[in-house]
Design a protein around this motif. Structure first.
Motif, PDB file in Angstrom:
ATOM      1  N   PHE A 133      -1.322  10.027   1.827  1.00  0.00           N
ATOM      2  CA  PHE A 133      -1.749   8.664   2.122  1.00  0.00           C
ATOM      3  C   PHE A 133      -0.537   7.776   2.394  1.00  0.00           C
ATOM      4  O   PHE A 133      -0.580   6.885   3.246  1.00  0.00           O
ATOM      5  CB  PHE A 133      -2.569   8.107   0.957  1.00  0.00           C
ATOM      6  N   ALA A 134       0.555   8.025   1.668  1.00  0.00           N
ATOM      7  CA  ALA A 134       1.789   7.254   1.894  1.00  0.00           C
ATOM      8  C   ALA A 134       2.294   7.471   3.322  1.00  0.00           C
ATOM      9  O   ALA A 134       2.766   6.527   3.971  1.00  0.00           O
ATOM     10  CB  ALA A 134       2.856   7.665   0.885  1.00  0.00           C
ATOM     11  N   MET A 135       2.181   8.695   3.803  1.00  0.00           N
ATOM     12  CA  MET A 135       2.612   8.975   5.176  1.00  0.00           C
ATOM     13  C   MET A 135       1.759   8.200   6.181  1.00  0.00           C
ATOM     14  O   MET A 135       2.284   7.672   7.176  1.00  0.00           O
ATOM     15  CB  MET A 135       2.526  10.473   5.462  1.00  0.00           C
TER      16      MET A 135
ATOM     17  N   MET B  78       0.831  -1.196   0.000  1.00  0.00           N
ATOM     18  CA  MET B  78       0.000   0.000   0.000  1.00  0.00           C
ATOM     19  C   MET B  78       0.868   1.250   0.000  1.00  0.00           C
ATOM     20  O   MET B  78       0.587   2.234  -0.706  1.00  0.00           O
ATOM     21  CB  MET B  78      -0.930  -0.012   1.223  1.00  0.00           C
ATOM     22  N   LEU B  79       1.939   1.213   0.779  1.00  0.00           N
ATOM     23  CA  LEU B  79       2.881   2.339   0.804  1.00  0.00           C
ATOM     24  C   LEU B  79       3.527   2.527  -0.566  1.00  0.00           C
ATOM     25  O   LEU B  79       3.609   3.648  -1.083  1.00  0.00           O
ATOM     26  CB  LEU B  79       3.951   2.075   1.867  1.00  0.00           C
ATOM     27  N   TRP B  80       3.975   1.432  -1.142  1.00  0.00           N
ATOM     28  CA  TRP B  80       4.596   1.494  -2.479  1.00  0.00           C
ATOM     29  C   TRP B  80       3.624   2.077  -3.506  1.00  0.00           C
ATOM     30  O   TRP B  80       3.988   2.952  -4.303  1.00  0.00           O
ATOM     31  CB  TRP B  80       5.022   0.086  -2.894  1.00  0.00           C
ATOM     32  N   PHE B  81       2.383   1.606  -3.472  1.00  0.00           N
ATOM     33  CA  PHE B  81       1.382   2.089  -4.420  1.00  0.00           C
ATOM     34  C   PHE B  81       1.120   3.583  -4.227  1.00  0.00           C
ATOM     35  O   PHE B  81       1.014   4.340  -5.203  1.00  0.00           O
ATOM     36  CB  PHE B  81       0.083   1.302  -4.239  1.00  0.00           C
ATOM     37  N   SER B  82       1.032   4.032  -2.996  1.00  0.00           N
ATOM     38  CA  SER B  82       0.797   5.450  -2.719  1.00  0.00           C
ATOM     39  C   SER B  82       1.918   6.308  -3.277  1.00  0.00           C
ATOM     40  O   SER B  82       1.682   7.387  -3.840  1.00  0.00           O
ATOM     41  CB  SER B  82       0.671   5.676  -1.204  1.00  0.00           C
TER      42      SER B  82
END
Length: 617
Positions: free
Chosen positions: A252-254, A240-244
């Motif tokens: 959203f990544a944060m 999910m982090l990678w996708f953000s």
């Protein structure tokens, strides 16, 4: 006698070979003729040739070409007889049933073809070659849905849910079933967490090649579902982090990075550091600062504490745009923060980037040029200073000397860095600075020759800057080779660089009032707007930039002017609607601009009007 018999056998063998040569030659000629007929659309003659060849040597190639010739002619009965006979010869070649079904389909017997396709799928066994050939046959026939069924049936019979992941994911991608594609990859991730890198590479390729928004929605929905179902699965949160980050959704990544940090403290804030760095490079300073601050709160015992402290100050420095003045109170606070960091972290090769930024603040904002130069010389005196840090510091010192009017000393430093980094981006940067210095000095032909070389630089930013300056020179060279107006503009440009704002304004104003029109007038408008912004005369700057946009919409500076106008309205004129309109123009009217990503992010961050039916993004 033995020698005679041996000689006789040799003659017989030679005679046999000589008899074969015409035959082989005839077959080769026939094959070439058949291929010619087929490629030129003479399918009847092609079929006759391939019939002869197939009867003589019933190999797979001759079969396929004869079958295709029959289909092209509409000779479906002949095609079906051919396939049926071959099925009896090679019952394990299941792809032949696809050919049979295809013939039924082409002559309008849809039910019969479907029955044939359904039946052959159920014939799948454990033979991997057979499975691959059958799936490929369905793809060639235009039935990827049956190819998917082949792999799923094989998977079921093998009782292994992790075979044919790549093949199925590719087929789902081609058919637009992106959620199913994601499920395949994530099922594999469940079984083999070490495959995350490979999965990310495949998904990145798909994201780059496919503009369909359903892909992004499919990936997001699947990820959210998996994270909700498995909240403690580090792989899914990492994905999910990678996708953000791929979508440049740094906020959203944060959130994801903080979730990982809370659940897996052994990572020591590494995900937060990653988001902070990428957000910083994309000018999302708010997110970057918050991520670094979260790591700093962990305290000096954290392995990333030092880097986070440096990152915090780096972001604070990056927020300062030289086109916008900084409040004295804010400047003093920032300088105090730097001094506190040096007291805590020391002045060493690890804090060299901080020292350079501190010198930059002292020179260009606090009017302390000598103190700034002393800091840079201190860096150069550090023992065991890495070559890259040394040369970057020399570039900063060269800039400072140019700012102070020491042109030749600045040029000498630029040449030293260029010579030490001939095949490196740093060398190209030094070459550009020296070319610009030549431009300031009025040596336009030399400057242009260097800039034209740099237009092929591997650094997009350097190449773009070199192109803009080269075009500025070439577009404004005058026939008498004295370059009168261009010389005046370069002198004014140098005054602006040296922050002599009143003198620079007068010089630019003199250019615009000395002629009714000139190709330089758009550049003059832009530079005058920059001066007014630095002088906090924002309304005047707004008018100047709007004139540039209105009168020169197709000029190279148009996107620069729009971005500056947008920032001016967003940050100083309290007009978010106008700022949003300017960001939108950058995105829609200048899609190749370097500012597009930044403009899109700022556009989305600003409040939307009540009705957004024509939302472009």
């Amino acid at each position: 006698m033995t020698r005679f018999l041996s000689h006789k056998r040799w003659l017989v063998s030679l005679a046999f070979l000589l008899c074969l040569i015409p035959s082989c030659h005839s077959q080769q000629t026939q094959e070439q003729l058949a291929a010619h007929y087929y490629s030129s659309g003479q399918f009847e003659q092609a079929a006759e040739c391939y019939e002869t060849l197939y009867n003589r040597a019933p190999n797979k190639f001759y079969y396929q070409m004869l079958f295709r010739s029959y289909l092209e002619l509409g000779s479906f009965k002949s095609a079906e007889r051919l396939v049926e006979k071959r099925i009896k010869m090679y019952p394990k070649d299941l792809y032949l049933h696809v050919d049979l079904g295809r013939s039924y389909e082409l002559r309008g017997e849809k039910r019969k073809s479907t029955k044939t396709y359904d039946a052959v799928v159920e014939m799948v066994s454990y033979d991997t070659k057979q499975i691959a050939e059958l799936a490929q046959a369905f793809e060639t026939a235009g039935h990827p849905e049956y190819a998917i069924r082949v792999y799923l049936t094989a998977r079921s019979k093998m009782k292994n849910d992790f075979v044919y992941v790549s093949e199925l994911a590719t087929l789902y991608e081609r058919t637009g079933n992106y959620e199913a594609m994601m499920q395949e990859y994530f099922d594999l991730l469940d079984k083999s967490p070490n495959m995350m890198g490979s999965i990310q590479i495949n998904l990145q390729r798909v994201l780059n090649e496919t503009s369909n928004p359903k892909l992004v929605d499919g990936l997001r929905n699947t990820l959210i579902q998996r994270v909700q179902q498995h909240p403690d699965n580090k792989q899914y949160i990492e994905m999910m982090l990678w996708f953000s980050l791929q979508q440049k959704d740094f906020q959203f990544a944060m959130v994801q990075a903080k979730a990982i940090d809370a659940r897996f403290p052994d990572l020591d804030g590494e995900p937060l550091m990653r988001v902070a760095s990428i957000a910083r490079s994309n000018a999302d300073y708010d997110v970057s600062q918050q991520c670094y601050a979260a790591v700093v709160k962990k305290g000096p015992q954290s392995p990333n504490y030092f880097a986070a402290r440096v990152g915090e100050l780096d972001v604070a420095f990056a927020r300062i745009n030289r086109l916008f003045p900084i409040e004295n109170k804010r400047l003093m606070q920032l300088l105090d923060n730097y001094r506190a960091a040096f007291d805590e972290l020391g002045k060493n090769y690890q804090t060299v980037p901080l020292m350079r930024n501190y010198a930059d603040l002292l020179a260009y904002y606090a009017d302390s040029v000598q103190a700034a130069a002393d800091i840079l010389y201190d860096i150069l005196d550090l023992p065991k200073l890495p070559p890259k840090e040394r040369d970057e510091t020399k570039l900063a010192l060269g800039d400072l000397l140019l700012f102070a009017g020491e042109v030749w000393d600045a040029s000498l430093l630029y040449m030293q860095v260029e010579k030490a980094n001939k095949n490196d981006v740093l060398g190209a940067q030094a070459k550009f600075k020296n070319a610009k210095l030549s431009y300031y000095n009025g040596d336009f032909l030399w400057a242009k020759s260097q800039l034209d070389v740099l237009r092929a630089s591997t650094s997009k930013l350097i190449a773009n800057d070199a192109m803009e300056l080269s075009l500025l020179i070439s577009d404004n060279m005058e026939d008498d080779s004295t370059f009168g107006m261009l010389s005046r503009y370069a002198e004014a440009d140098l005054l602006l660089y040296r922050n002599l704002l009143d003198s620079a304004w007068a010089a630019f104003d003199n250019i615009s009032s000395s002629a009714l029109s000139h190709p330089l007038f758009d550049e003059v408008l832009y530079q005058k707007a920059r001066i007014r912004i630095q002088q906090q005369r924002y309304a005047e700057a707004d008018t100047l930039l709007q004139q540039l946009v209105d009168f020169y919409p197709d000029d190279l500076l148009a996107d620069d002017a729009l971005m500056l106008l947008a920032q001016l309205n967003e940050e100083h004129l309290n007009n978010p609607a106008r700022a949003r309109s300017c960001y939108e123009k950058v995105i829609l009217d200048h899609p190749a601009s370097l500012y597009v990503d930044q403009a899109r992010r700022r556009y989305r961050a600003l409040p939307q009007p009540e009705s957004n039916e024509n939302e472009p993004l």
